[in-house]
Design a protein around this motif. Structure first.
Motif, mmCIF file in Angstrom:
data_model
loop_
_atom_site.group_PDB
_atom_site.id
_atom_site.type_symbol
_atom_site.label_atom_id
_atom_site.label_comp_id
_atom_site.label_asym_id
_atom_site.label_seq_id
_atom_site.Cartn_x
_atom_site.Cartn_y
_atom_site.Cartn_z
ATOM 1 N N TYR A 77 74.150 21.756 38.005
ATOM 2 C CA TYR A 77 74.747 21.421 36.655
ATOM 3 C C TYR A 77 74.052 20.429 35.885
ATOM 4 N N ALA A 78 73.672 20.596 34.770
ATOM 5 C CA ALA A 78 73.345 18.755 34.425
ATOM 6 C C ALA A 78 75.132 18.428 34.359
ATOM 7 N N VAL A 79 76.420 18.767 33.473
ATOM 8 C CA VAL A 79 77.358 18.501 33.960
ATOM 9 C C VAL A 79 78.471 18.975 34.546
ATOM 10 N N GLU A 80 79.291 18.668 35.652
ATOM 11 C CA GLU A 80 80.306 19.066 35.646
ATOM 12 C C GLU A 80 81.211 20.094 35.059
ATOM 13 N N GLU A 81 81.537 21.243 34.984
ATOM 14 C CA GLU A 81 82.929 21.351 33.965
ATOM 15 C C GLU A 81 84.154 20.679 33.827
ATOM 16 N N ASN B 35 80.352 15.927 24.075
ATOM 17 C CA ASN B 35 78.771 15.281 24.525
ATOM 18 C C ASN B 35 77.539 15.498 24.189
ATOM 19 N N LEU B 36 77.187 16.386 22.083
ATOM 20 C CA LEU B 36 76.355 16.399 22.020
ATOM 21 C C LEU B 36 75.365 15.532 21.570
ATOM 22 N N ARG B 37 74.061 15.385 21.149
ATOM 23 C CA ARG B 37 73.832 14.070 20.319
ATOM 24 C C ARG B 37 74.081 14.652 18.845
ATOM 25 N N SER B 38 73.910 13.795 18.085
ATOM 26 C CA SER B 38 74.398 13.950 16.526
ATOM 27 C C SER B 38 73.363 15.169 16.082
ATOM 28 N N ARG B 39 72.152 15.429 16.479
ATOM 29 C CA ARG B 39 71.035 16.054 15.788
ATOM 30 C C ARG B 39 71.439 17.276 15.990
ATOM 31 N N VAL B 40 71.225 17.466 17.415
ATOM 32 C CA VAL B 40 71.325 19.101 18.394
ATOM 33 C C VAL B 40 73.400 19.718 17.562
ATOM 34 N N LEU B 41 73.669 18.610 16.800
ATOM 35 C CA LEU B 41 75.236 19.343 16.653
ATOM 36 C C LEU B 41 74.999 19.704 15.183
ATOM 37 N N LEU C 261 82.021 29.474 20.746
ATOM 38 C CA LEU C 261 82.019 27.918 21.449
ATOM 39 C C LEU C 261 81.783 27.664 22.326
ATOM 40 N N ILE C 262 82.398 28.317 24.032
ATOM 41 C CA ILE C 262 82.340 28.240 25.433
ATOM 42 C C ILE C 262 80.902 28.561 25.575
ATOM 43 N N ASP C 263 80.054 29.484 24.885
ATOM 44 C CA ASP C 263 78.202 30.255 25.362
ATOM 45 C C ASP C 263 77.530 28.711 24.735
ATOM 46 N N ILE C 264 78.363 28.106 23.748
ATOM 47 C CA ILE C 264 77.360 26.941 23.028
ATOM 48 C C ILE C 264 77.557 25.972 24.264
ATOM 49 N N ILE C 265 78.775 25.428 24.972
ATOM 50 C CA ILE C 265 79.184 24.672 25.932
ATOM 51 C C ILE C 265 78.164 25.074 26.759
ATOM 52 N N ASP D 119 75.689 26.762 27.211
ATOM 53 C CA ASP D 119 74.119 26.442 27.196
ATOM 54 C C ASP D 119 73.284 25.061 26.815
ATOM 55 N N GLU D 120 74.393 24.472 26.003
ATOM 56 C CA GLU D 120 73.849 23.058 25.758
ATOM 57 C C GLU D 120 74.077 22.015 26.536
ATOM 58 N N ILE D 121 75.481 21.999 27.515
ATOM 59 C CA ILE D 121 76.221 20.861 27.821
ATOM 60 C C ILE D 121 76.041 21.244 29.276
ATOM 61 N N ILE D 122 76.725 22.146 30.185
ATOM 62 C CA ILE D 122 77.050 22.325 31.639
ATOM 63 C C ILE D 122 75.160 22.476 32.022
ATOM 64 N N LYS D 123 74.742 24.019 30.632
ATOM 65 C CA LYS D 123 73.119 24.017 31.738
ATOM 66 C C LYS D 123 73.070 24.103 33.227
ATOM 67 N N PRO D 124 73.692 25.307 33.488
ATOM 68 C CA PRO D 124 73.514 25.891 34.517
ATOM 69 C C PRO D 124 72.350 25.922 34.520
ATOM 70 N N GLU D 125 71.087 26.108 36.065
ATOM 71 C CA GLU D 125 70.326 25.883 36.245
ATOM 72 C C GLU D 125 69.934 26.537 37.823
ATOM 73 N N VAL D 126 69.246 27.789 38.048
ATOM 74 C CA VAL D 126 69.218 28.386 38.984
ATOM 75 C C VAL D 126 68.007 27.647 40.257
#
Lengths: 304, 444
Positions: free
Chosen positions: B70-74, B98-104, B121-125, B127-134
């Motif tokens: 994860y980019a950031v832990e939940e 947590n998001l950069r202003s441009r993305v927001l 909103l949860i989906d956005i969080i 995809d954009e913040i937690i960013k799980p990567e296998v």
């Protein structure tokens, strides 16, 4: 009253209707002839177009097949040898195991065993070939690599072995039909002379059913030659003239798949290679099918 | 039968063993028989083992562990509370911090955050913040029995990653469309394509196959022309001969490789009849399908492929109807077609239906002809009509199997499970239908 009811039936209309139905049914039956004609014509016309640009001599004598490369060579042999190689490996698995299963089911197995084994064989027969291809690539190849370290990821050995497993139920069920068609009087006579079960099965029943058994083997071989997905997944995409089962090869069917998946423009020479290869494949399987049909007709033992 | 095919044994009558020798001879022969019986059984068991290996392999790949990073832990985002429990305002607050202003700003422009539902909103969080990567994929056996090894391995390559259980086969997998990212890919499009193809093939091949079988079983031996005139006799003979030709031909067609049917379909349905199969004749223009590579072409090709088998199994079912029933019907004054329609077909129907469903379910597993006629391997839109582009399950499985990454191998295995379940349920349906129709006929 009955008479008036009968008379009310418009017999002329009914006769016309019967004729109409019959014409419809003839049409349905004729579809099969149209299919054959369609197959032959589509293959022949496009193959002629192919041979107007590539000489048939090159097709049959050249030893390299590189129609998709910049230096184009059109020798069918690498594809043919690969097809024969994978099919031969498959037959080495399918014929002994299939025959044994057939003899076991028809002569030895109790009704209970037969009732459990036959559905299992049918399940094996019903598994889509793409699943067998997956099995060959992800299970059999790594497994064989333990014994043959030089084995490539794509090779004709594992493709052939798995194709053999796929054909076991095919050989088994056709041969079993032939074995069970041998009349019981032969079995009883042989037992009466003091034969053991094994002797009856191998020396009396199998020779009596041999035409059906050979036909089933020939049909299985024809299946193996036309089998596509297993070789396309597990045997590789490298046309080369070799009988080494550990290296990647390309069969006729995998070539057709390769061309179909690429974006070959319609009307180009590489597009016509698809038909030329398809035609070669068709001729192979057609000869084998005719041969098996002839075998059954010609050598069938008639017991009456 | 001829005697030489039995091949008389080398031992002739004069040399039959007697006494002790005879007993030995019998017991050794019986022993040999027992040994061979053992070998036969062993081979049968070998077949069963192969089947089990296949099943084990598929399950082993379709379920298992993944190493996720994860980019950031939940927990860091929410102070240890799960995201699902947070209110909408709290979710928006997380996004804003947590998001950069441009993305927001981009998100706000699409649709204001306040108007979005909590799930969105949860989906956005995610995809954009937690960013799980296998980052790693493990099979089920590795996940269950080799945990310490894979954990050590993962810690070495990706220190922040964690091992989680992952079932590649899930409801999401079934209802999401295709994607180039294996973690998000699903088989919705492929399942719909397969079902479409199944129905169409059945609709086309059932009437044609049964019709041909009725002709070959009931009408073949009719002599429709007057036998007393030479021309009539000649016509009758010709009909007889062509019926024989049709039967040989059907036998041959059933041996033609499926990929050849693909070539036939490509030449005739996709190319020659393009105007018809692309729907252009009916004034139907799908902007995405500029050619004849449609479901209709595929269904026509598949119908030709299954037709020989449908005909042969229907013929067997029709042949099994006893002749006495036909004669009783004729005796009551019924015409030929009345007899066929009201007596023969209802009695043969259980057999016909079972045979048809079984042969068509075989065709559903076919991949080769569809590759040749040019079914799409990557498509995200559902098929909507006969003239849509399409993909099918086996083709998707092939596509995934032929990629080297382990993630694709895992979803190929999950796809295989779905395909096999579909096929087994079709077979079960065929058997249930047969039993139901049989019991109904017996009781009336």
């Amino acid at each position: 009253m009955a008479v008036t009811e009968l008379r009310r039936q418009p017999s002329l209309l009914r006769a016309a209707f019967e004729r109409f139905i019959q014409v419809l049914l003839v049409f349905a039956a004729a579809i099969s002839i149209l299919t054959t004609a369609g197959i032959v014509f589509s293959l022949v016309f496009e193959t002629i177009a192919f041979f107007s640009e590539v000489s048939i001599v090159e097709f049959l004598t050249e030893t390299e097949w590189t129609p998709l490369f910049s230096i184009k060579k059109y020798g069918i042999w690498p594809l043919v040898t690969a097809t024969v190689l994978t099919s031969a490996i498959a037959m080495m698995v399918a014929v002994p195991l299939g025959l044994i299963a057939a003899i076991f089911l028809s002569e030895f197995a109790s009704d209970n065993i037969r009732r459990t084994v036959k559905p299992l064989l049918e399940i094996l027969a019903g598994i889509p070939t793409v699943v067998y291809g997956y099995f060959a690539l992800t299970t059999i190849t790594p497994f064989l690599k333990n014994f043959i370290p030089t084995l490539s990821i794509f090779n004709s050995l594992s493709a052939g072995l798995v194709m053999g497993v796929m054909l076991i139920p095919f050989v088994a069920s056709l041969s079993e039909d032939a074995l069970s068609a041998v009349p019981n009087s032969l079995r009883e006579a042989a037992y009466g002379l003091g034969s053991t079960r094994f002797e009856v099965a191998v020396r009396v029943i199998t020779p009596a059913a041999i035409s059906g058994i050979v036909a089933s083997i020939v049909l299985a071989f024809s299946r193996a030659i036309g089998e596509t997905m297993i070789v396309a997944i597990a045997a590789g995409q490298n046309p080369r003239l070799t009988f080494d089962p550990t290296v990647p090869v390309m069969t006729m069917t995998s070539y057709i798949v390769q061309v179909s998946l690429g974006d070959t423009p319609y009307g180009s020479l590489s597009y016509y290679t698809l038909y030329a290869v398809g035609f070669t494949l068709f001729i192979f399987t057609f000869i084998l099918n005719i041969f098996s049909y002839w075998m059954v007709r010609k050598f069938r033992e008639v017991y009456d | 039968m001829s005697t030489e095919s039995l091949r008389p044994e080398r031992q002739s009558i004069g040399s039959l063993p007697e006494g002790e020798a005879a007993r030995q001879n019998v017991s050794s022969r019986q022993r040999r028989g027992k040994i061979w019986q053992g070998i036969l059984l062993a081979c049968t068991i070998f077949g069963i083992i192969i089947l089990l290996m296949l099943a084990y392999n598929i399950v082993n790949d379709a379920f298992g562990g993944i190493g996720v990073q994860y980019a950031v832990e939940e927990e860091d985002l929410t102070d240890g509370r799960p995201l699902e429990e947070l209110s909408q305002a709290e979710l928006i607050a997380i996004l804003e911090t947590n998001l950069r202003s441009r993305v927001l700003k981009n998100l706000e422009r699409e649709r204001p955050l306040a108007e979005r539902s909590r799930e969105e909103l949860i989906d956005i969080i995610n995809d954009e913040i937690i960013k799980p990567e296998v980052v790693a994929v493990y099979s089920l056996s590795e996940f269950l029995f080799d945990r310490p090894t894979i954990e050590a391995e993962l810690r070495k390559s990706h220190p922040r990653a964690e091992i989680e259980f992952k079932s590649w086969l899930s409801w999401d997998f079934i209802v999401t469309p295709m994607s180039s990212n294996p973690v998000e890919a699903g088989i919705r499009t492929a399942i719909l394509g397969t079902l479409y193809l199944l129905w169409l093939t059945m609709l086309i091949s059932f009437p044609l196959g049964v019709g041909a079988a009725i002709y070959l079983e009931e009408y073949k031996n009719d002599k429709p022309f007057d036998e007393r005139i030479p021309a009539g006799r000649w016509m009758n003979n010709a009909i007889q001969r062509s019926a024989g030709l049709i039967e040989t031909n059907i036998y041959n067609l059933s041996g033609v490789p499926s990929i050849i049917y693909g070539i036939l379909g490509l030449a005739i349905f996709v190319r020659a009849l393009e105007q018809f199969t692309s729907g252009a004749v009916f004034g139907y223009a799908d902007p995405t399908t500029a050619n004849g590579r449609t479901i209709l072409s595929a269904a026509l090709t598949m119908s030709l492929l299954v037709l020989p088998v449908v005909i042969i199994s229907s013929q067997e079912a029709i042949r099994a109807v006893p002749g006495s029933m036909r004669q009783a019907s004729y005796g009551l004054g019924a015409t030929k077609w009345q007899t066929v329609w009201k007596i023969v077909l209802p009695n043969a129907m259980p057999g016909i239906l079972t045979g048809t469903i079984l042969s068509i379910s075989r065709a559903i597993g076919e991949t080769a002809p569809l590759i040749v006629i040019g079914a799409s391997t990557f498509i995200v839109t559902d098929p909507t009509s006969l003239f849509s582009k399409f993909t099918v399950l086996p083709l998707q499985i092939y596509n995934w199997t032929s990629r080297p990454q382990p993630e694709f191998r895992a979803i190929a295995a999950a796809g295989i499970i779905v395909l096999l379940v579909l096929l087994l349920s079709l077979n079960a349906a065929a058997i249930l239908l047969r039993n139901y129709l049989r019991s109904k006929r017996v009781s009336t």
